[in-house]
Design a protein around this motif. Structure first.
Motif, PDB file in Angstrom:
ATOM      1  N   TYR A  73      -7.766  -4.151   2.995  1.00 50.71           N
ATOM      2  CA  TYR A  73      -6.836  -3.528   3.945  1.00 50.71           C
ATOM      3  C   TYR A  73      -7.506  -3.261   5.295  1.00 50.71           C
ATOM      4  CZ  TYR A  73      -4.366  -2.663  -0.436  1.00 50.71           C
ATOM      5  OH  TYR A  73      -3.732  -2.814  -1.644  1.00 50.71           O
ATOM      6  N   GLU A  90      -7.398  -4.027   8.417  1.00 51.12           N
ATOM      7  CA  GLU A  90      -6.698  -3.684   9.663  1.00 51.12           C
ATOM      8  C   GLU A  90      -5.637  -2.607   9.465  1.00 51.12           C
ATOM      9  OE1 GLU A  90      -7.917  -4.820  12.369  1.00 51.12           O
ATOM     10  OE2 GLU A  90      -9.301  -6.136  11.262  1.00 51.12           O
ATOM     11  N   HIS A  91      -5.442  -2.140   8.266  1.00 45.19           N
ATOM     12  CA  HIS A  91      -4.437  -1.103   8.010  1.00 45.19           C
ATOM     13  C   HIS A  91      -4.986   0.278   8.380  1.00 45.19           C
ATOM     14  CE1 HIS A  91      -1.405  -3.440   5.677  1.00 45.19           C
ATOM     15  NE2 HIS A  91      -2.439  -4.248   5.511  1.00 45.19           N
ATOM     16  N   PRO A  92      -4.116   1.203   8.785  1.00 42.04           N
ATOM     17  CA  PRO A  92      -4.577   2.574   9.067  1.00 42.04           C
ATOM     18  C   PRO A  92      -5.018   3.276   7.789  1.00 42.04           C
ATOM     19  CG  PRO A  92      -2.182   2.450   9.185  1.00 42.04           C
ATOM     20  CD  PRO A  92      -2.671   1.045   9.034  1.00 42.04           C
ATOM     21  N   THR A 107      -6.358   7.728  14.851  1.00 42.49           N
ATOM     22  CA  THR A 107      -6.145   6.935  13.627  1.00 42.49           C
ATOM     23  C   THR A 107      -7.302   5.952  13.464  1.00 42.49           C
ATOM     24  OG1 THR A 107      -3.742   7.103  13.800  1.00 42.49           O
ATOM     25  CG2 THR A 107      -4.614   5.332  12.428  1.00 42.49           C
ATOM     26  N   SER A 143      -8.846   2.685  11.180  1.00 42.77           N
ATOM     27  CA  SER A 143      -8.523   1.598  10.252  1.00 42.77           C
ATOM     28  C   SER A 143      -9.515   1.599   9.097  1.00 42.77           C
ATOM     29  CB  SER A 143      -8.587   0.256  10.975  1.00 42.77           C
ATOM     30  OG  SER A 143      -9.943  -0.044  11.309  1.00 42.77           O
ATOM     31  N   TYR A 144      -9.192   0.858   8.040  1.00 46.63           N
ATOM     32  CA  TYR A 144     -10.106   0.750   6.900  1.00 46.63           C
ATOM     33  C   TYR A 144     -11.418   0.095   7.316  1.00 46.63           C
ATOM     34  CZ  TYR A 144      -7.155   2.533   3.154  1.00 46.63           C
ATOM     35  OH  TYR A 144      -6.442   3.368   2.345  1.00 46.63           O
ATOM     36  N   GLY A 186      -0.409  -0.962   1.381  1.00 42.59           N
ATOM     37  CA  GLY A 186      -0.689  -0.956   2.811  1.00 42.59           C
ATOM     38  C   GLY A 186       0.291  -0.160   3.631  1.00 42.59           C
ATOM     39  N   ASN A 187       1.276   0.470   2.958  1.00 42.23           N
ATOM     40  CA  ASN A 187       2.291   1.206   3.717  1.00 42.23           C
ATOM     41  C   ASN A 187       2.604   2.569   3.101  1.00 42.23           C
ATOM     42  OD1 ASN A 187       4.035   1.320   5.968  1.00 42.23           O
ATOM     43  ND2 ASN A 187       5.797   0.794   4.677  1.00 42.23           N
ATOM     44  N   ARG A 215       1.844   6.655   2.586  1.00 41.72           N
ATOM     45  CA  ARG A 215       1.341   7.730   3.449  1.00 41.72           C
ATOM     46  C   ARG A 215       1.234   9.024   2.647  1.00 41.72           C
ATOM     47  NH1 ARG A 215       5.287   5.041   6.079  1.00 41.72           N
ATOM     48  NH2 ARG A 215       6.826   6.711   5.784  1.00 41.72           N
ATOM     49  N   GLY A 243      -4.092   1.222  -0.356  1.00 38.79           N
ATOM     50  CA  GLY A 243      -4.258   0.866   1.048  1.00 38.79           C
ATOM     51  C   GLY A 243      -3.440   1.774   1.936  1.00 38.79           C
ATOM     52  N   CYS A 298      -2.418   5.465   4.122  1.00 40.97           N
ATOM     53  CA  CYS A 298      -2.972   6.233   5.231  1.00 40.97           C
ATOM     54  C   CYS A 298      -2.883   7.720   4.908  1.00 40.97           C
ATOM     55  CB  CYS A 298      -2.203   5.942   6.518  1.00 40.97           C
ATOM     56  SG  CYS A 298      -2.866   6.805   7.963  1.00 40.97           S
TER      57      CYS A 298
END
Length: 691
Positions: free
Chosen positions: A59, A61-63, A79, A81-82, A267-268, A270, A294, A296
């Motif tokens: 992940y 580039e994911h926050p 924020t 990124s990973y 990846g989405n 929270r 993945g 945030c």
């Protein structure tokens, strides 16, 4: 050997030779229960650094982490990124080695939730260390106990207040080399005296290649069956025990929970981090489950549990939420207070909408089909309650989990009507986190079925099937550090962990908890009585009541201490004299019109209770309104009708002058009631009930 060669040589499944499933030493490994049946039977042993690396690469580039930073972009929020998360952890790992963190020693972390907590945890793990979280509310002596027991060589502290605790005890901890302060302001000795540094100064250093090679060599020596984390249990008597959790235990529990979750968007996802990271629930949910998905993580501020949590929710829009029951109680109080100020017509519409939504949810929970008519009613009603979820910042949340203390039926039904079904969970530090995870809710009385890979059994059940809840599985803890006798008491030779909790399994295999063995009241007549059930019956009959504590161990009959619902100071958490709106409404029905607790209890002056002595003095001086006493007595009589036996009926009660809170000491760091504290505080009041 270059970096790539070193990384490729790291064997995440390496196991240290072991002859036992338990250990009480940081330098030993344990046998793992590999090859058990189920979807996770083939899960290879994995270290936490390896799990972290895989997530960061997958992940990249994911926050990963978000926190409020005054002066930063996006209106004061930062924020990470990973990919950058991984870079920060590597720098911190080098920092910790340079600061003196020894392999198989602990890093103590005395701080509120923040990104540095996460960096330090994975940095210490990569450096071959062990993580030992410390509750920020701990006294200096309690901090010394944790650092001494955990064999800590480095400690990180939040601010100057926490640094003062370390300054007072460091000389008594010969193994402790370095104390690192995360946030300013800083006292003059920080960065001037050896052994005291600021986080910023150490993070700015450029570390040599040789130290990086040492880090990779250390990581290559980590074994999945070694201790990775120490969770200090907040026991009711004596100093806390250090629960040893292996790398494999935490990885396994995280993977098992992942299998139980539904509608995961990799990846989405929270989450919001606000519960103490020194507790296993926050560790699993905030750090490892978020990483597994993945997701945030957004960090709440220090005042989250005093009223600012909603502000963070509105920013983060979490998709999953875990909270102890007291957190949901606070939400309920806030919503009830807001509703009390609404116009009668609006209140009526909302009440009808909540009723329709609750009925729809119960139909789903029971597995029944919805008619077109009921679905249409629900669609309309859900539009009425949706703004409430939006007001809390929880309109995107798909899963609401709660555990750690009893959850009342009244509270479950309240949130059911808001389209927020609470899934009650059950877990322990000693099981590496979750035991049950009630995501697909099938009833409102159980904690759900055991997670994948964990056996649960009721030992020595009585005629009704009630007994001690025991469990066995790969996520069970290694032992209590330095306490072989206590370890043998908890885990028997056959591998079964004895929880100390009372309960039973229903016909569908759901775990139903009825109380704690240590909290069990044994009357003078020899009857065993779990207090929680009786306490909840009384609270259900009396909506004005905040806390109920059952008394009666070795007594001829049962009594209760009762506190009424009042407001609390949003900054300190101290209970106030002002009554809550729902309490005032209930009193109005009795033709009582007081708005302050002191007036209702006949105590002169505003209730200011700075210490236990003042609270006891106030309790002994109570001369409550007769109508109030009559109403409470009537509520207790109604509750007694549901008692299992005459011995389980409450005979007398006494009012106490404030709600339980962290600030006044009746609640522990995870917001559980500290019964022994309450008993000691109001001993004279209790004795009055037996004269």
């Amino acid at each position: 050997m270059n970096d790539v060669d070193l990384r490729q040589s790291i064997d995440s499944g390496k196991l240290k030779p072991a002859t036992s499933y338990t250990s009480t030493s940081l330098h030993e490994g344990v046998k793992l229960r590999l090859g058990e049946t189920g979807p996770l039977s083939e899960l290879p042993p994995t270290t936490l650094p390896q799990m972290f690396r895989e997530a960061c690469e997958k992940y990249a580039e994911h926050p990963a982490l978000t926190w409020e930073t005054p002066g930063a972009g996006d209106q004061g929020w930062t924020t990470l990124s990973y990919k950058d998360y991984q870079k920060q952890v590597e720098q911190v790992a080098l920092l910790l080695i340079d600061a003196g963190l020894e392999e198989r020693s602990s890093l103590g972390v005395l701080a509120f939730n923040c990104p540095e907590w996460f960096f330090a945890e994975f940095g210490a793990l990569r450096a071959g260390g062990v993580v030992a979280g410390i509750y920020p509310s701990n006294s200096a002596e309690a901090v010394r106990h944790v650092l001494d027991t955990s064999e800590a060589t480095v400690c990180m502290v939040d601010d100057a207040q926490q640094m003062a605790k370390l300054r007072a005890i460091k000389e008594s901890l010969p193994r402790l080399k370095t104390v690192i302060q995360l946030h300013g302001p800083f006292e003059s000795f920080v960065n001037q005296e050896s052994g005291y540094y600021s986080w910023q100064k150490l993070m700015e250093k450029v570390y040599p290649i040789s130290l990086k090679e040492e880090l990779l060599c250390r990581e290559n020596r980590i074994c999945a069956n070694e201790c990775a984390m120490l969770i200090f249990t907040s026991g009711t008597v004596g100093l806390p025990k250090a629960v040893m959790l292996s790398h494999d235990s935490i990885v396994f529990d995280t993977k098992a929970i992942d299998l139980s979750m539904r509608n995961i968007e990799l990846g989405n996802e929270r989450m919001v981090s606000y519960l103490p990271l020194s507790h296993i629930a926050a560790q699993i949910f905030d750090i490892f489950l978020a990483m597994q998905h993945g997701g945030c993580v957004t960090f709440a501020d220090k005042d989250a549990l005093k009223g600012t949590l909603v502000k963070t929710f509105l920013k983060a829009k979490p998709t999953r939420m875990f909270g102890v029951p007291r957190v949901f109680e606070k939400f309920q109080e806030r919503l009830v207070a807001a509703e009390a100020k609404a116009k009668p017509y609006s209140r009526l519409i909302l009440a009808k909408a909540r009723q329709v939504v609750a009925q729809h949810q119960m139909t789903s929970i029971l597995g029944e089909k919805h008619s077109i008519y009921s679905s249409s009613k629900y669609w309309l009603a859900s539009r009425v309650v949706r703004p409430i979820r939006q007001m809390l910042g929880l309109d995107s949340c798909k899963t609401f989990l709660t555990g750690g203390a009893p959850v009342s039926d009244e509270m479950k039904n309240f949130f059911l009507g808001l389209d927020m079904p609470l899934g009650e969970c059950y877990g322990m530090s000693e099981t590496g986190g979750a035991i049950t995870l009630n995501v697909e809710i099938t009833n409102l009385f159980s904690s759900g079925q055991p997670i994948c890979g964990l056996e649960v059994e009721i030992k020595e059940p009585d005629a009704n099937g009630h007994g001690e809840i025991c469990m066995r599985g790969r996520s069970n803890f290694m032992g209590y550090l330095g306490q072989p006798d206590k370890t043998m008491e908890a885990i028997k030779e056959d591998g079964w962990l004895h929880s100390g909790d009372l309960g039973y399994l229903d016909e569908h295999g759901n775990v139903v908890i009825s109380g704690r063995l240590k909290e069990l009241i044994i009357t003078a007549g020899g009857e065993n009585i779990p207090p929680v059930h009786i306490e909840e019956l009384i609270k259900k009959e009396l909506p004005c009541v905040s806390n109920v504590i059952l008394i009666g161990d070795h007594r001829k009959y049962l009594t209760v201490l009762i506190s009424l619902k009042t407001k609390s100071d949003s900054k300190t958490g101290i209970p106030l004299d002002a009554l809550r709106e729902e309490t005032i409404e209930w009193l109005n029905e009795l033709d009582l019109h007081q708005t302050r607790l002191s007036e209702l209890l006949g105590i002169s002056g505003d209730l200011q209770l700075p210490n236990d002595a003042a609270a006891l003095t106030a309790a002994l001086a109570i001369k409550a309104e007769p109508k109030l006493l009559e109403a409470i007595e009537a509520g207790i009589k109604r509750a007694n009708k549901n008692a299992i036996s005459n011995a389980q009926k409450v005979q007398k009660f006494a009012l106490i002058p404030h709600e339980f809170s962290l600030a006044t000491g009746e609640l522990g760091p995870t917001l559980k009631i500290r019964r022994n504290i309450v008993h000691a505080k109001y001993a004279q009041v209790i004795e009055r009930l037996y004269k």
